[in-house]
Scaffold this motif. Sequence first.
Motif, PDB file in Angstrom:
ATOM      1  N   GLY A  52      58.390  44.565  36.326  1.00 37.34           N
ATOM      2  CA  GLY A  52      59.919  44.266  36.840  1.00 37.34           C
ATOM      3  C   GLY A  52      59.684  43.266  38.039  1.00 37.34           C
ATOM      4  O   GLY A  52      60.770  42.457  38.275  1.00 37.34           O
ATOM      5  N   LYS A  53      58.864  43.260  38.768  1.00 36.57           N
ATOM      6  CA  LYS A  53      58.682  42.210  40.233  1.00 36.57           C
ATOM      7  C   LYS A  53      57.644  41.415  39.785  1.00 36.57           C
ATOM      8  O   LYS A  53      57.422  40.495  40.647  1.00 36.57           O
ATOM      9  CB  LYS A  53      58.400  43.131  41.007  1.00 36.57           C
ATOM     10  N   SER A  54      57.044  41.256  38.531  1.00 31.56           N
ATOM     11  CA  SER A  54      56.057  40.037  38.399  1.00 31.56           C
ATOM     12  C   SER A  54      54.934  39.990  39.821  1.00 31.56           C
ATOM     13  O   SER A  54      54.686  39.202  39.959  1.00 31.56           O
ATOM     14  CB  SER A  54      56.728  38.765  38.530  1.00 31.56           C
ATOM     15  N   ALA A  55      54.554  41.390  39.961  1.00 33.19           N
ATOM     16  CA  ALA A  55      53.702  41.433  40.999  1.00 33.19           C
ATOM     17  C   ALA A  55      52.264  40.479  40.842  1.00 33.19           C
ATOM     18  O   ALA A  55      51.753  40.616  39.452  1.00 33.19           O
ATOM     19  CB  ALA A  55      53.237  42.841  41.137  1.00 33.19           C
ATOM     20  N   ALA A  56      51.697  40.086  41.737  1.00 28.78           N
ATOM     21  CA  ALA A  56      50.452  39.260  41.656  1.00 28.78           C
ATOM     22  C   ALA A  56      49.249  40.407  41.540  1.00 28.78           C
ATOM     23  O   ALA A  56      48.231  39.930  40.925  1.00 28.78           O
ATOM     24  CB  ALA A  56      50.222  38.226  42.738  1.00 28.78           C
ATOM     25  N   ALA A  57      49.415  41.426  42.070  1.00 34.09           N
ATOM     26  CA  ALA A  57      48.120  42.075  42.129  1.00 34.09           C
ATOM     27  C   ALA A  57      48.801  43.702  42.674  1.00 34.09           C
ATOM     28  O   ALA A  57      49.796  43.651  43.236  1.00 34.09           O
ATOM     29  CB  ALA A  57      47.135  41.672  43.088  1.00 34.09           C
ATOM     30  N   VAL A  58      47.712  44.763  42.543  1.00 32.92           N
ATOM     31  CA  VAL A  58      48.024  45.989  42.967  1.00 32.92           C
ATOM     32  C   VAL A  58      46.817  46.357  43.730  1.00 32.92           C
ATOM     33  O   VAL A  58      45.785  46.488  43.318  1.00 32.92           O
ATOM     34  CB  VAL A  58      48.377  47.085  41.856  1.00 32.92           C
ATOM     35  N   LEU A  59      47.173  46.876  45.267  1.00 35.45           N
ATOM     36  CA  LEU A  59      46.184  47.536  45.851  1.00 35.45           C
ATOM     37  C   LEU A  59      46.251  49.025  45.876  1.00 35.45           C
ATOM     38  O   LEU A  59      47.415  49.457  46.302  1.00 35.45           O
ATOM     39  CB  LEU A  59      45.837  46.749  47.182  1.00 35.45           C
ATOM     40  N   VAL A 113      23.363  46.926  45.297  1.00 35.82           N
ATOM     41  CA  VAL A 113      23.456  45.911  45.134  1.00 35.82           C
ATOM     42  C   VAL A 113      25.076  45.539  45.372  1.00 35.82           C
ATOM     43  O   VAL A 113      25.751  45.990  45.243  1.00 35.82           O
ATOM     44  CB  VAL A 113      23.387  45.435  43.479  1.00 35.82           C
ATOM     45  N   ASN A 114      25.223  44.308  46.353  1.00 35.52           N
ATOM     46  CA  ASN A 114      26.514  43.851  46.523  1.00 35.52           C
ATOM     47  C   ASN A 114      26.973  42.760  45.523  1.00 35.52           C
ATOM     48  O   ASN A 114      26.187  41.666  45.408  1.00 35.52           O
ATOM     49  CB  ASN A 114      26.669  43.249  48.209  1.00 35.52           C
ATOM     50  N   VAL A 115      27.951  42.678  44.835  1.00 31.56           N
ATOM     51  CA  VAL A 115      28.512  41.754  44.049  1.00 31.56           C
ATOM     52  C   VAL A 115      29.914  41.078  44.279  1.00 31.56           C
ATOM     53  O   VAL A 115      30.650  41.987  44.956  1.00 31.56           O
ATOM     54  CB  VAL A 115      28.447  42.229  42.353  1.00 31.56           C
ATOM     55  N   GLN A 116      30.232  40.092  43.759  1.00 26.51           N
ATOM     56  CA  GLN A 116      31.648  39.743  43.965  1.00 26.51           C
ATOM     57  C   GLN A 116      32.158  39.519  42.545  1.00 26.51           C
ATOM     58  O   GLN A 116      31.637  39.233  41.610  1.00 26.51           O
ATOM     59  CB  GLN A 116      31.612  38.136  44.599  1.00 26.51           C
ATOM     60  N   SER A 117      33.431  40.422  42.448  1.00 29.61           N
ATOM     61  CA  SER A 117      33.774  40.604  41.242  1.00 29.61           C
ATOM     62  C   SER A 117      35.450  40.169  41.117  1.00 29.61           C
ATOM     63  O   SER A 117      36.178  40.034  42.054  1.00 29.61           O
ATOM     64  CB  SER A 117      33.936  42.121  40.707  1.00 29.61           C
ATOM     65  N   LYS A 118      35.929  39.724  39.834  1.00 28.26           N
ATOM     66  CA  LYS A 118      37.059  39.185  39.774  1.00 28.26           C
ATOM     67  C   LYS A 118      37.698  39.751  38.398  1.00 28.26           C
ATOM     68  O   LYS A 118      37.081  39.682  37.467  1.00 28.26           O
ATOM     69  CB  LYS A 118      37.231  37.475  39.751  1.00 28.26           C
ATOM     70  N   VAL A 119      38.889  40.302  38.513  1.00 29.99           N
ATOM     71  CA  VAL A 119      39.530  40.658  37.300  1.00 29.99           C
ATOM     72  C   VAL A 119      39.822  39.777  36.550  1.00 29.99           C
ATOM     73  O   VAL A 119      40.347  38.661  36.951  1.00 29.99           O
ATOM     74  CB  VAL A 119      40.969  41.527  37.469  1.00 29.99           C
ATOM     75  N   SER A 120      39.423  39.927  35.105  1.00 28.09           N
ATOM     76  CA  SER A 120      39.681  38.247  34.413  1.00 28.09           C
ATOM     77  C   SER A 120      40.985  38.600  33.246  1.00 28.09           C
ATOM     78  O   SER A 120      41.268  37.632  32.573  1.00 28.09           O
ATOM     79  CB  SER A 120      38.334  37.977  33.598  1.00 28.09           C
ATOM     80  N   ARG A 121      41.401  39.848  33.341  1.00 27.73           N
ATOM     81  CA  ARG A 121      42.406  40.061  32.460  1.00 27.73           C
ATOM     82  C   ARG A 121      43.775  40.706  32.986  1.00 27.73           C
ATOM     83  O   ARG A 121      43.567  41.726  33.625  1.00 27.73           O
ATOM     84  CB  ARG A 121      42.095  40.963  31.257  1.00 27.73           C
ATOM     85  N   GLY A 122      44.775  40.130  32.914  1.00 26.80           N
ATOM     86  CA  GLY A 122      46.003  40.735  33.540  1.00 26.80           C
ATOM     87  C   GLY A 122      46.271  40.684  34.899  1.00 26.80           C
ATOM     88  O   GLY A 122      45.611  39.972  35.621  1.00 26.80           O
ATOM     89  N   THR A 123      46.952  41.577  35.509  1.00 26.17           N
ATOM     90  CA  THR A 123      47.269  41.852  36.939  1.00 26.17           C
ATOM     91  C   THR A 123      46.095  42.385  37.496  1.00 26.17           C
ATOM     92  O   THR A 123      45.917  43.597  37.148  1.00 26.17           O
ATOM     93  CB  THR A 123      48.650  42.285  37.098  1.00 26.17           C
ATOM     94  N   PRO A 124      45.316  41.912  38.561  1.00 26.68           N
ATOM     95  CA  PRO A 124      44.262  42.550  39.217  1.00 26.68           C
ATOM     96  C   PRO A 124      44.747  43.757  39.690  1.00 26.68           C
ATOM     97  O   PRO A 124      45.735  43.862  40.559  1.00 26.68           O
ATOM     98  CB  PRO A 124      43.748  41.495  40.124  1.00 26.68           C
ATOM     99  N   ILE A 125      44.181  44.727  39.473  1.00 25.02           N
ATOM    100  CA  ILE A 125      44.116  46.255  40.156  1.00 25.02           C
ATOM    101  C   ILE A 125      42.952  46.544  41.176  1.00 25.02           C
ATOM    102  O   ILE A 125      41.846  46.417  40.425  1.00 25.02           O
ATOM    103  CB  ILE A 125      44.450  47.174  39.354  1.00 25.02           C
ATOM    104  N   VAL A 126      43.072  46.561  42.261  1.00 28.95           N
ATOM    105  CA  VAL A 126      41.939  46.779  43.347  1.00 28.95           C
ATOM    106  C   VAL A 126      41.990  47.990  44.255  1.00 28.95           C
ATOM    107  O   VAL A 126      43.042  48.159  44.950  1.00 28.95           O
ATOM    108  CB  VAL A 126      41.766  45.355  44.029  1.00 28.95           C
TER     109      VAL A 126
END
Length: 316
Positions: free
Chosen positions: A83-90, A134-147
């Motif tokens: 409903g709010k076109s959120a960019a991400a969810v934390l 191990v430390n990695v950098q990750s990025k959600v590649s599908r849909g609205t990122p949920i972190v």
Amino acid sequence: MSEILVLVEQVDGEVKKVTLELLTLARGLGTPAAVWAGPGYTPDAKAKLAEYGAEKIYVAGSEEITGYVVGPKAELLAQLVAGKSAAAVLVAATAEGKEVAGRLAVKIDSGVITDAVGLGDGFVAEQSIFGGGVNVQSKVSRGTPIVAVRPNSTAPEAAAGAGAEEEVSVSLSDAAKSARIVERVKQEKGARPELTEAAIVVSGGRGVGSAENFSVIEGLADALGAAVGASRAATDAGWYPHQFQVGQTGKTVSPQLYIAAGISGAIQHRAGMQTAKTIVAINKDPEAPIFELADYGIVGDLHQVVPQLTEEVDKR
Ligand code: FAD
């Protein structure tokens, strides 16, 4: 700027520190919008959320939301994302937060990152994986990122937001009501901070030697206003309750200061504490692996070192 939804963690209407950390992170990424799920919303809660930058506060105050296990929270967030076109969810990387994140990801067909210890431009998350090896950098590649972000990985900083409230009603599906909470048993709240949220943790391991000797660890913890943790060797021996175990099969902590006394530093223990900002190890074996990780090391008998530390802290 698009909204970044932040699921509020609260106990009896009191906003938990991790929520303020999430709002601080969200400010750098978009417009922070807090999501209050369940009853207990108060003017104090609103003031706190606005103080840390919430421009919007979505309040879904229905009793039903907290009457069932996590499903309703995932459904509420799914409704807001659409409903709010959120960019991400934390959410907080707590047991509940991670479960909400997983269910939400399935509902909205998005990717999810858990146990993030940082989040930057483009929602690139820093993540600790393989038991923390191990430390990695990750990025959600599908849909609205949920972190799901670990408590204590960001310092909360106040910066006023508008705190504009909007009431939200959510119609729950049968699936969201599949596990009902039948009873809540309130645990006696001790004087010490909650282990996963504490800024300082003092942990004891096999080197402590007995249940009675844990009073030495507790003494230092109380002098510092810290939480007490334990290695699995100590909890398995019955010297300290399992709920305080730190590590791969215990709790994950990211305090400002972690003091490990009589703990060797096995990989499974490290997995739960190595993102601590400063690590102090006390061990009588100078070859103990924990010293490879420690910022400060004291080689000595903890039964002598810890009481001396406590005495010095008490003097201040
Ligand atoms: P030890 O390894 O026995 O080390 C004790 C240390 O105390 C030694 O370094 C010794 O030099 C020192 N010492 C002894 N006496 C003194 C003294 N008087 N003063 C100062 N130092 C002293 N472990 C966890 O902690 N958390 C987990 O979640 C966890 N999950 C696991 C999951 C799996 C699947 C497996 C296989 C293991 C897991 N373990 C976990 C166990 C882990 O491998 C180690 O066995 C455990 O962490 C060891 O605990 P410790 O460091 O207290 O004991």
